[in-house]
Scaffold this active site. Structure first.
Site, short mmCIF file in Angstrom:
data_model
loop_
_atom_site.label_atom_id
_atom_site.label_comp_id
_atom_site.label_asym_id
_atom_site.label_seq_id
_atom_site.Cartn_x
_atom_site.Cartn_y
_atom_site.Cartn_z
N GLY A 45 0.81 -1.22 0.00
CA GLY A 45 0.00 0.00 0.00
C GLY A 45 0.84 1.26 0.00
O GLY A 45 0.57 2.20 -0.76
N ARG A 330 9.68 -24.16 2.36
CA ARG A 330 9.00 -24.20 3.65
C ARG A 330 8.02 -25.35 3.80
O ARG A 330 7.93 -25.96 4.86
CB ARG A 330 8.24 -22.89 3.85
CG ARG A 330 9.19 -21.76 3.99
CD ARG A 330 8.49 -20.44 3.99
NE ARG A 330 9.51 -19.43 4.20
CZ ARG A 330 9.28 -18.14 4.27
NH1 ARG A 330 8.05 -17.69 4.13
NH2 ARG A 330 10.26 -17.29 4.47
C1 LIG Z 1 6.94 -12.64 11.18
C2 LIG Z 1 6.97 -12.51 9.69
C3 LIG Z 1 8.17 -12.37 9.02
C4 LIG Z 1 8.20 -12.25 7.64
N1 LIG Z 1 9.41 -12.14 7.00
C5 LIG Z 1 9.43 -12.02 5.65
C6 LIG Z 1 10.67 -11.88 4.96
O1 LIG Z 1 11.75 -11.87 5.56
N2 LIG Z 1 10.63 -11.77 3.61
C7 LIG Z 1 9.47 -11.77 2.91
O2 LIG Z 1 9.50 -11.65 1.68
N3 LIG Z 1 8.29 -11.88 3.55
C8 LIG Z 1 8.24 -12.00 4.89
N4 LIG Z 1 7.03 -12.12 5.52
C9 LIG Z 1 5.79 -11.91 4.76
C10 LIG Z 1 5.59 -10.42 4.51
O3 LIG Z 1 5.98 -9.69 5.66
C11 LIG Z 1 4.16 -10.05 4.19
O4 LIG Z 1 3.63 -10.92 3.25
C12 LIG Z 1 4.09 -8.64 3.62
O5 LIG Z 1 4.77 -7.73 4.46
C13 LIG Z 1 2.65 -8.21 3.41
O6 LIG Z 1 2.66 -6.86 2.98
P1 LIG Z 1 1.32 -6.17 2.54
O7 LIG Z 1 1.67 -4.75 2.22
O8 LIG Z 1 0.66 -6.97 1.50
O9 LIG Z 1 0.38 -6.23 3.83
P2 LIG Z 1 0.60 -5.70 5.37
O10 LIG Z 1 2.00 -5.28 5.65
O11 LIG Z 1 -0.03 -6.74 6.23
O12 LIG Z 1 -0.26 -4.39 5.42
C14 LIG Z 1 -1.66 -4.42 5.44
C15 LIG Z 1 -2.14 -3.00 5.56
O13 LIG Z 1 -3.55 -2.99 5.34
C16 LIG Z 1 -4.20 -2.28 6.36
N5 LIG Z 1 -5.53 -2.87 6.49
C17 LIG Z 1 -5.89 -4.19 6.51
N6 LIG Z 1 -7.22 -4.31 6.58
C18 LIG Z 1 -7.72 -3.06 6.63
C19 LIG Z 1 -9.03 -2.54 6.72
N7 LIG Z 1 -10.09 -3.33 6.76
N8 LIG Z 1 -9.16 -1.19 6.77
C20 LIG Z 1 -8.08 -0.36 6.72
N9 LIG Z 1 -6.83 -0.81 6.61
C21 LIG Z 1 -6.65 -2.14 6.57
C22 LIG Z 1 -3.33 -2.42 7.58
O14 LIG Z 1 -3.57 -1.36 8.46
C23 LIG Z 1 -1.94 -2.36 6.92
O15 LIG Z 1 -1.59 -1.01 6.73
C24 LIG Z 1 6.99 -12.26 6.91
C25 LIG Z 1 5.78 -12.42 7.57
C26 LIG Z 1 5.76 -12.58 8.95
C27 LIG Z 1 4.46 -12.84 9.62
#
Ligand SMILES: Cc1cc2nc3c(=O)[nH]c(=O)nc-3n(C[C@H](O)[C@H](O)[C@H](O)COP(=O)(O)OP(=O)(O)OC[C@H]3O[C@@H](n4cnc5c(N)ncnc54)[C@H](O)[C@@H]3O)c2cc1C
Length: 637
Positions: A45, A330
């Site tokens: 985002g 994994r």
């Molecule tokens: C502990 C851990 C370690 C990880 N390490 C790695 C790594 O080393 N390398 C790798 O590639 N991946 C890793 N991953 C996976 C990776 O972190 C995530 O897949 C990735 O960061 C997801 O990013 P995103 O922007 O899609 O979502 P997110 O970072 O989850 O962001 C979601 C956003 O949406 C907002 N949101 C959600 N629902 C709503 C709603 N209804 N209304 C308003 N806002 C909402 C939240 O507030 C947030 O801002 C890891 C995951 C975990 C759990």
């Protein structure tokens, strides 16, 4: 519902270039006439909002945390992949593409994955330009380490805090645009519904989590960047607030949900310690670069690990998979750990654990070198378990970590609702049935920095969009429905807390739709989930009111959605009569216990259409074709 993936034809190497050239453009002066709603400020985002604002669009960005910087992406530890080949060890765009398609057990779209591998190299340049402090070699070059499913070192990292550093980079770009007035940021706002007008996504209904005020925001397109649904299992490594609400509500408005049964169980997490727990902790996959996984050869061996001589140890990953050893993907590593624990050879309380041992690495490299690579992870482990991993092996066990399923999107990242685009973990696109480590950050940033800036313009330039404001009848109706639902939660006044329902659902789906699944178990879950949902709506107790901060009320909405979503997850798992990647059906395995695909019948993405409350979902299939990688039984031996 029609699934048109809009995959470009022709040679895969030039697909994206040709597709980009063929897309319509919005001229710079016209961009400021468009309002774009971005829900989510994680890596997907924040990168999308910043890039679109930089291009000139008016952006409204929403997140439920108090700051965009607290998105779950900040928790990512190990690294981000890119085909830079700085190590000169044989990497290339094609190899990253190949590894990712194979790692996903041949259940992802080739063209999407190829594009991902291509833009991976740009992501690193972009982040370095922003000042992301990637680890460097002595000579100044960016350093790399290895992750599972690859025999090259292509993972860029910033100690065990890569997500945090990448998010700070994206957040700074976002803040710049907020300062410039091109992005209006709405923190502590939760999207509770999608507004569609004439079948197009035109707005969202949000609740201000502090004041409880409901608002409708309209725009010309909506981008969901809302992360994954792993918390359906209650216990997971995800941040506690991650949920399925945004994607599920969009699903109920017409967006197909694809492959919901593809969840990733990560092999290296701190084992569950008891019923009191509400959260699990990941130990990054990067640890498998130097840590060796083992259990005693004999079940019931109660000696401390230091007293178990080499000859009595089973380094089961190195034994079963000599080529990839501890760096198998994994899904493979998780199942192998489960298998040795099922045989009674697990370690630690309850026998649900295996050792991850650094003693060889410490002997070889010295403790300071190990500390430099993994120091913060070791410290975190010690704080949680009270054991010092420099002295005794870590104990680890698989846990829910990531979700490969998500809203179905075409090559342009658009869902089956025109104008609704889905980015990052929230979509289903690039990882097939199993995501390779360090590929989620790559995908989120590819979507936000390098794909959506092109494809959104193509949609806006080619679509007639009537003016729509918050007073439009569809907006009013959506807001009224949200209010009615919130009032309903508060009016039930039953006896059970939201968490007790969530915990029960989580245990059910973990037992029946977790690391391994059977037809009987899934059928049982499909009976129990509707009954639990029924009880939820009769016996839930939410205290407080809707016009102030009320975290039980927030959770009630999320758990209500998980209770519907969990059923679809089990249905999808039951329908998919094969094992592939993270989806392991016990009925379908090779003699050696490996996942056995059924390519004749299941080389497709399963996209489910919502047909109404208490109606059965309709399944649509997007066939997957493999012209560049040959379908084969995955082998890491
Ligand atoms: C502990 C851990 C370690 C990880 N390490 C790695 C790594 O080393 N390398 C790798 O590639 N991946 C890793 N991953 C996976 C990776 O972190 C995530 O897949 C990735 O960061 C997801 O990013 P995103 O922007 O899609 O979502 P997110 O970072 O989850 O962001 C979601 C956003 O949406 C907002 N949101 C959600 N629902 C709503 C709603 N209804 N209304 C308003 N806002 C909402 C939240 O507030 C947030 O801002 C890891 C995951 C975990 C759990």
């Amino acid at each position: 519902m029609k699934l048109d993936s809009k995959i470009p034809s022709g040679p895969i190497e030039t697909s994206w270039d040709r597709h980009r050239f063929g897309m319509k453009l919005v001229n710079p002066a016209n961009k400021r006439k468009y309002d774009v709603i971005v829900v989510g400020s994680g890596l997907a985002g924040a990168s999308a909002a910043a890039s679109l604002a930089e291009l000139g669009y008016n952006v409204k960005c929403f997140c439920f945390q108090d700051s965009p910087r607290r998105a779950h992406s900040i928790a990512a530890q190990g690294g981000i992949n890119a085909a830079k080949n700085y190590q000169n060890d044989g990497d290339s765009v094609y190899r990253l593409f190949y590894d990712t398609v194979k790692g996903g057990d041949y259940r992802a779209r080739e063209q999407n994955v190829y594009r991902l591998a291509q833009v991976s190299v740009n992501i690193i340049d972009q982040c370095v330009a922003q000042g992301v402090p990637f680890a460097r070699e002595y000579g100044g070059l960016l350093a790399n380490r290895s992750f599972g499913g690859a025999q090259v070192s292509r993972t860029f990292y910033a100690r065990g805090q890569t997500g945090q550093q990448l998010l700070i980079g994206a957040y700074q770009a976002l803040e710049r645009q907020i300062g410039a007035g091109n992005v209006k940021m709405y923190a502590r706002h939760e999207m509770l519904d999608l507004v569609t007008v004439n079948g197009q996504a035109r707005g969202i209904v949000t609740r201000d989590l502090v004041s409880g005020k409901l608002e409708t925001h309209t725009g010309h397109a909506v981008l969901l960047c809302t992360g994954g649904y792993g918390n359906v299992f209650f216990l997971s490594t995800n941040a506690k607030n991650c949920n399925v609400t945004a994607t599920w509500r969009a699903h109920k408005k017409g967006a197909a949900f694809a492959n919901p049964c593809y969840t990733q169980i990560h092999p290296t997490c701190i084992p569950v310690s008891g019923d009191h727990q509400s959260k699990l902790t990941l130990m990054s996959e990067s640890l498998r670069n130097d840590g060796r996984v083992w259990v005693p050869k004999q079940g019931g061996d109660k000696r401390s690990p230091a007293d178990i001589p080499e000859g009595d140890r089973d380094y089961f990953l190195e034994r079963r998979y000599p080529s990839f050893g501890n760096l198998v993907p994994r899904d493979v590593a998780s199942r192998a750990a489960k298998a040795v624990c099922d045989e009674g050879r697990g370690v630690g309380p309850g026998g649900l654990g295996v050792y991850l041992d650094f003693s060889d690495a410490i002997k070889r490299l010295g403790e300071p070198a190990v500390r430099e690579r993994y120091g913060n992870l070791f410290e975190m482990y010690e704080r949680i378990t009270g054991e010092d991993p420099y002295k005794v092996p870590m104990r680890i066990y698989p846990a829910v970590h990531y979700t490969m399923g998500g809203l179905w999107v075409d090559y342009n990242l658009m869902s089956t609702i025109p104008g609704l685009h889905v980015l990052g973990e929230a979509n289903f696109s690039d990882h097939g049935a199993n995501r390779l480590g360090a590929s989620a950050l790559m995908q989120g940033l590819a979507d936000g920095y390098f794909v959506i800036p092109y494809t959104l313009g193509n949609y806006l330039a080619g679509t007639k969009l009537d003016p729509v404001g918050p007073d439009h009848p569809e907006c009013r109706a959506a807001e009224a429905a949200v209010k009615e639902r919130l009032d309903k939660f508060l009016s039930i006044k039953g006896k059970r807390t939201v968490d007790s329902f969530h915990r029960e659902l989580g245990k059910l789906v973990w037992d029946k739709c977790g690391m391994s699944r059977t037809s009987d178990g899934l059928k049982e879950a499909l009976k129990k989930i509707p009954a639990l949902r029924e009880e939820f709506w009769q016996n839930l107790n939410v205290l407080g009111s809707a016009d102030s901060l009320n975290q039980s009320l927030e959770k009630a909405g999320r758990v209500a959605d998980f209770l519907e979503f969990g059923e679809l997850m089990c249905l999808d798992a039951l329908e998919r009569e094969e094992s592939c990647g993270g989806h392991f059906r016990e009925e379908h395995q090779t003699e050696e216990g490996e996942a056995k695909r059924n390519d004749d019948q299941f080389t497709h993405a399963a996209a489910w259409e919502w047909k109404g409350t208490n109606q059965k979902h309709e399944l649509h299939k997007e066939p997957l074709t493999f012209d560049n990688v040959k379908l084969a039984q995955r082998s890491y031996k």
